[in-house]
Scaffold this motif. Structure first.
Motif, PDB file in Angstrom:
ATOM      1  N   UNK A 286       0.805  -1.222   0.000  1.00 53.90           N
ATOM      2  CA  UNK A 286       0.000   0.000   0.000  1.00 53.90           C
ATOM      3  C   UNK A 286       0.836   1.270   0.000  1.00 53.90           C
ATOM      4  N   UNK A 287       1.985   1.250   0.669  1.00 56.02           N
ATOM      5  CA  UNK A 287       2.796   2.459   0.735  1.00 56.02           C
ATOM      6  C   UNK A 287       3.629   2.639  -0.520  1.00 56.02           C
ATOM      7  N   UNK A 288       3.758   1.620  -1.333  1.00 56.54           N
ATOM      8  CA  UNK A 288       4.580   1.701  -2.540  1.00 56.54           C
ATOM      9  C   UNK A 288       4.144   2.833  -3.473  1.00 56.54           C
ATOM     10  N   UNK A 289       2.863   2.970  -3.806  1.00 55.44           N
ATOM     11  CA  UNK A 289       2.489   4.095  -4.667  1.00 55.44           C
ATOM     12  C   UNK A 289       2.356   5.421  -3.940  1.00 55.44           C
ATOM     13  N   UNK A 290       2.123   5.382  -2.636  1.00 57.18           N
ATOM     14  CA  UNK A 290       1.684   6.580  -1.907  1.00 57.18           C
ATOM     15  C   UNK A 290       2.734   7.216  -1.021  1.00 57.18           C
ATOM     16  N   UNK A 291       3.802   6.498  -0.707  1.00 57.06           N
ATOM     17  CA  UNK A 291       4.727   6.956   0.321  1.00 57.06           C
ATOM     18  C   UNK A 291       5.520   8.196  -0.035  1.00 57.06           C
ATOM     19  N   UNK A 292       5.634   8.519  -1.318  1.00 53.78           N
ATOM     20  CA  UNK A 292       6.351   9.719  -1.720  1.00 53.78           C
ATOM     21  C   UNK A 292       5.498  10.962  -1.716  1.00 53.78           C
ATOM     22  N   UNK A 338      -5.817   0.083  -2.684  1.00 55.99           N
ATOM     23  CA  UNK A 338      -5.948   0.953  -1.512  1.00 55.99           C
ATOM     24  C   UNK A 338      -4.859   2.030  -1.515  1.00 55.99           C
ATOM     25  N   UNK A 339      -3.615   1.598  -1.663  1.00 54.69           N
ATOM     26  CA  UNK A 339      -2.511   2.550  -1.627  1.00 54.69           C
ATOM     27  C   UNK A 339      -2.592   3.581  -2.736  1.00 54.69           C
ATOM     28  N   UNK A 340      -2.995   3.154  -3.924  1.00 51.24           N
ATOM     29  CA  UNK A 340      -3.076   4.078  -5.056  1.00 51.24           C
ATOM     30  C   UNK A 340      -4.211   5.078  -4.886  1.00 51.24           C
ATOM     31  N   UNK A 341      -5.355   4.609  -4.438  1.00 53.14           N
ATOM     32  CA  UNK A 341      -6.493   5.514  -4.265  1.00 53.14           C
ATOM     33  C   UNK A 341      -6.297   6.470  -3.087  1.00 53.14           C
ATOM     34  N   UNK A 342      -5.654   5.993  -2.035  1.00 50.21           N
ATOM     35  CA  UNK A 342      -5.477   6.852  -0.854  1.00 50.21           C
ATOM     36  C   UNK A 342      -4.526   8.023  -1.109  1.00 50.21           C
ATOM     37  N   UNK A 343      -3.744   7.955  -2.196  1.00 48.67           N
ATOM     38  CA  UNK A 343      -2.980   9.131  -2.603  1.00 48.67           C
ATOM     39  C   UNK A 343      -3.928  10.323  -2.763  1.00 48.67           C
ATOM     40  N   UNK A 344      -5.107  10.046  -3.310  1.00 53.92           N
ATOM     41  CA  UNK A 344      -6.085  11.102  -3.530  1.00 53.92           C
ATOM     42  C   UNK A 344      -6.631  11.714  -2.252  1.00 53.92           C
ATOM     43  N   UNK A 352       6.810  14.751  -3.041  1.00 55.17           N
ATOM     44  CA  UNK A 352       7.308  14.490  -4.389  1.00 55.17           C
ATOM     45  C   UNK A 352       6.756  15.457  -5.437  1.00 55.17           C
ATOM     46  N   UNK A 353       5.578  16.021  -5.189  1.00 51.08           N
ATOM     47  CA  UNK A 353       4.982  16.966  -6.124  1.00 51.08           C
ATOM     48  C   UNK A 353       4.048  17.898  -5.368  1.00 51.08           C
ATOM     49  N   UNK A 354       3.504  18.884  -6.093  1.00 51.64           N
ATOM     50  CA  UNK A 354       2.571  19.808  -5.438  1.00 51.64           C
ATOM     51  C   UNK A 354       1.123  19.354  -5.540  1.00 51.64           C
ATOM     52  N   UNK A 355       0.890  18.133  -6.020  1.00 50.58           N
ATOM     53  CA  UNK A 355      -0.470  17.589  -6.094  1.00 50.58           C
ATOM     54  C   UNK A 355      -0.949  17.236  -4.687  1.00 50.58           C
ATOM     55  N   UNK A 356      -2.060  17.807  -4.279  1.00 52.55           N
ATOM     56  CA  UNK A 356      -2.588  17.600  -2.932  1.00 52.55           C
ATOM     57  C   UNK A 356      -3.865  16.774  -2.977  1.00 52.55           C
ATOM     58  N   UNK A 357      -4.061  15.962  -1.951  1.00 54.43           N
ATOM     59  CA  UNK A 357      -5.252  15.138  -1.846  1.00 54.43           C
ATOM     60  C   UNK A 357      -6.395  15.855  -1.150  1.00 54.43           C
ATOM     61  N   UNK A 363      -9.108  18.838  -3.141  1.00 53.53           N
ATOM     62  CA  UNK A 363     -10.348  18.425  -3.779  1.00 53.53           C
ATOM     63  C   UNK A 363     -10.283  16.990  -4.266  1.00 53.53           C
ATOM     64  N   UNK A 364     -11.099  16.682  -5.259  1.00 59.07           N
ATOM     65  CA  UNK A 364     -11.215  15.307  -5.761  1.00 59.07           C
ATOM     66  C   UNK A 364     -10.416  15.061  -7.038  1.00 59.07           C
ATOM     67  N   UNK A 365      -9.705  16.090  -7.503  1.00 59.03           N
ATOM     68  CA  UNK A 365      -9.018  15.955  -8.799  1.00 59.03           C
ATOM     69  C   UNK A 365      -8.001  14.816  -8.808  1.00 59.03           C
ATOM     70  N   UNK A 366      -7.126  14.773  -7.800  1.00 55.55           N
ATOM     71  CA  UNK A 366      -6.102  13.732  -7.793  1.00 55.55           C
ATOM     72  C   UNK A 366      -6.706  12.354  -7.573  1.00 55.55           C
ATOM     73  N   UNK A 367      -7.761  12.276  -6.771  1.00 53.55           N
ATOM     74  CA  UNK A 367      -8.432  10.994  -6.564  1.00 53.55           C
ATOM     75  C   UNK A 367      -8.987  10.473  -7.887  1.00 53.55           C
ATOM     76  N   UNK A 368      -9.539  11.358  -8.699  1.00 57.05           N
ATOM     77  CA  UNK A 368     -10.048  10.945 -10.000  1.00 57.05           C
ATOM     78  C   UNK A 368      -8.951  10.411 -10.892  1.00 57.05           C
ATOM     79  N   UNK A 369      -7.814  11.079 -10.894  1.00 56.02           N
ATOM     80  CA  UNK A 369      -6.683  10.600 -11.692  1.00 56.02           C
ATOM     81  C   UNK A 369      -6.212   9.227 -11.197  1.00 56.02           C
ATOM     82  N   UNK A 370      -6.135   9.086  -9.888  1.00 61.34           N
ATOM     83  CA  UNK A 370      -5.702   7.802  -9.322  1.00 61.34           C
ATOM     84  C   UNK A 370      -6.664   6.682  -9.709  1.00 61.34           C
TER      85      UNK A 370
END
Length: 448
Positions: A286-292, A338-344, A352-357, A363-370
């Motif tokens: 789960x932390x593999x996609x989200x930990x950064x 789980x890990x990928x969606x929880x990034x959102x 790692x970037x300025x994308x916020x969850x 908002x929901x933008x990053x969750x939609x991308x995930x």
């Protein structure tokens, strides 16, 4: 003009011995994960299948390595074509790469990046094998692995990580492989087991792990190697992001293990070693996609959620009747989702970037991308893997015979067994037999 050229030259990356050495160590750590996975899976199966399980992981080190050098690196990380696949003739056979040529935008050689990504490609099909324990021909598995990495892994790696890949350009965050590795492998496992069917005796015969110490050893090696897998994916140590990922890897894994054990105690009344090992792996996944993209507190939450949900998910195979032998679907597919969606939700916008969850004002933008990344990879891998398994099953056959499965796939496929109890000398039983031999002989004389 001259000063501009001088400025550009000064700004251009130069080879960093520190980052290069670090990445070579990380590559070796990721390579160690495949033998670690072999032990983890090998201990979870019955005695009669343990060697086969070890070999299904080890063979990936051979097959995928050669294919990666021949064309895999080019397909995954070559010049983009239509946002779906890459290709660069210089990468074919790794023959057109200078020894000090740098990976674009980084301070490490192309060779180092290529070998680091090779180790990801190696372990991904090996992950699938745990779902197919006890019943697949080794030759069929080897051929499936070669075909699968060619038509599934290499393209998906390009989508997610390759410059120009459509998920990369969309802005899907996958720091180290939640989609490309874990969802990809978990969906493939589900696709194959839906084609090849259940083991003989599924839901009827006991199919307990034959060696829990091997399972714990394998889990420990995976946990250790995962620091290279995760922290190394930033490709350097210059800005602290890799250090955050290292910390988050440890934190999430610990939280997931504790959550799984708590669920086990409440649900079944015991804390099991298998649960501890499985919970740790769920947290790592789960932390593999989200930990950064999250903070350590976010990593605790992600790990705890993954440990709890994956612990519940492994029982779905009995409810729905699919035979996922070693819970690849329940841990890797579910944990990766789980890990990928929880990034959102947990992305802070400051790592790692300025994308916020959502929880940090994004908002929901990053969750939609995930979600797009998760379900596109899941669907592609599931369908293509099932088609590959179906074609192989109808041509060369995927499964051993029922008699061979019952008697033991190790002896049938490898002409070996994991443990030899027939050897002479040593051991308590032989010494005990020797000690009783004089008395037995005397008894025979008296009887005579």
């Amino acid at each position: 003009m001259a000063s501009a050229i001088t400025t550009l030259a000064a700004d251009a990356p130069t080879l960093s011995a520190a980052n290069t050495g670090f990445m070579l160590i990380c590559s070796a750590l990721v390579m160690l994960m495949t033998p670690g996975l072999a032990f983890f899976y090998g201990g979870m199966v019955r005695v009669k299948s343990s060697l086969n399980m070890l070999m299904m992981s080890f063979i990936s080190l051979g097959i995928v390595t050669i294919l990666w050098v021949l064309y895999g690196f080019s397909l995954a990380f070559g010049t983009d074509s239509g946002s779906l696949i890459g290709w660069s003739s210089d990468y074919v056979g790794l023959s057109g790469i200078g020894i000090t040529e740098l990976w674009d935008g980084y301070t490490i050689p192309v060779y180092v990046f290529a070998v680091f990504q090779l180790m990801f490609a190696v372990i991904t099909p090996a992950l699938i094998s745990g779902a197919l324990a006890d019943r697949v021909k080794f030759s069929a598995w080897a051929l499936f692995s070669a075909l699968w990495v060619t038509v599934v892994y290499f393209p998906v790696a390009h989508w997610v990580w390759g410059a120009g890949g459509w998920l990369f350009e969309l802005g899907v965050i996958d720091f180290a492989g939640g989609t490309a590795v874990h969802i990809n492998a978990g969906a493939a496992a589900l696709g194959v087991i839906l084609v090849i069917g259940k083991r003989v005796g599924f839901k009827r015969d006991p199919m307990r792990p034959h060696s829990l110490p091997l399972v714990m050893l394998g889990a420990g090696l995976l946990w250790f190697g995962w620091f290279g897998f995760n922290a190394g994916s930033w490709l350097g140590n210059d800005d602290g992001v890799g250090a955050v990922m290292f910390v988050n890897t440890q934190v999430a894994t610990a939280a997931a293990m504790l959550a799984w054990l708590a669920y086990e105690k409440l649900r079944h009344g015991s804390f099991t070693t298998l649960g501890a090992a499985s919970g740790a792996v769920a947290g790592l996944v789960a932390i593999t996609p989200s930990g950064g993209s999250c903070s350590p507190l976010g990593a605790i939450a992600i790990g705890a959620i993954a440990g709890l949900v994956c612990a519940m998910a492994v029982g779905l195979k009995y409810k729905f009747g699919y035979d996922d032998s070693l819970d690849v679907v329940g841990v890797h597919l579910v944990g990766g989702v789980i890990g990928s969606l929880l990034v959102g939700f947990f992305a802070t916008g400051g790592v790692q970037s300025d994308a916020a969850g959502l929880f940090y004002g994004g908002g929901l933008e990053q969750l939609g991308k995930q979600a797009i990344g998760v379900f596109s990879v899941l669907a592609y891998s599931l369908v293509v893997s099932a088609v590959l398994a179906f074609l192989l099953d109808k041509t060369i056959g995927m499964r051993v015979t029922e008699d061979d499965e019952v008697s033991g796939i190790d002896q049938v496929e490898h002409a070996e067994t994991a443990y030899d109890f027939s050897g002479a000398g040593g051991g308590a039983s032989s010494r005990s037999t020797a000690a009783h031999a004089p008395a037995a002989a005397a008894s025979k004389k008296v009887d005579a």
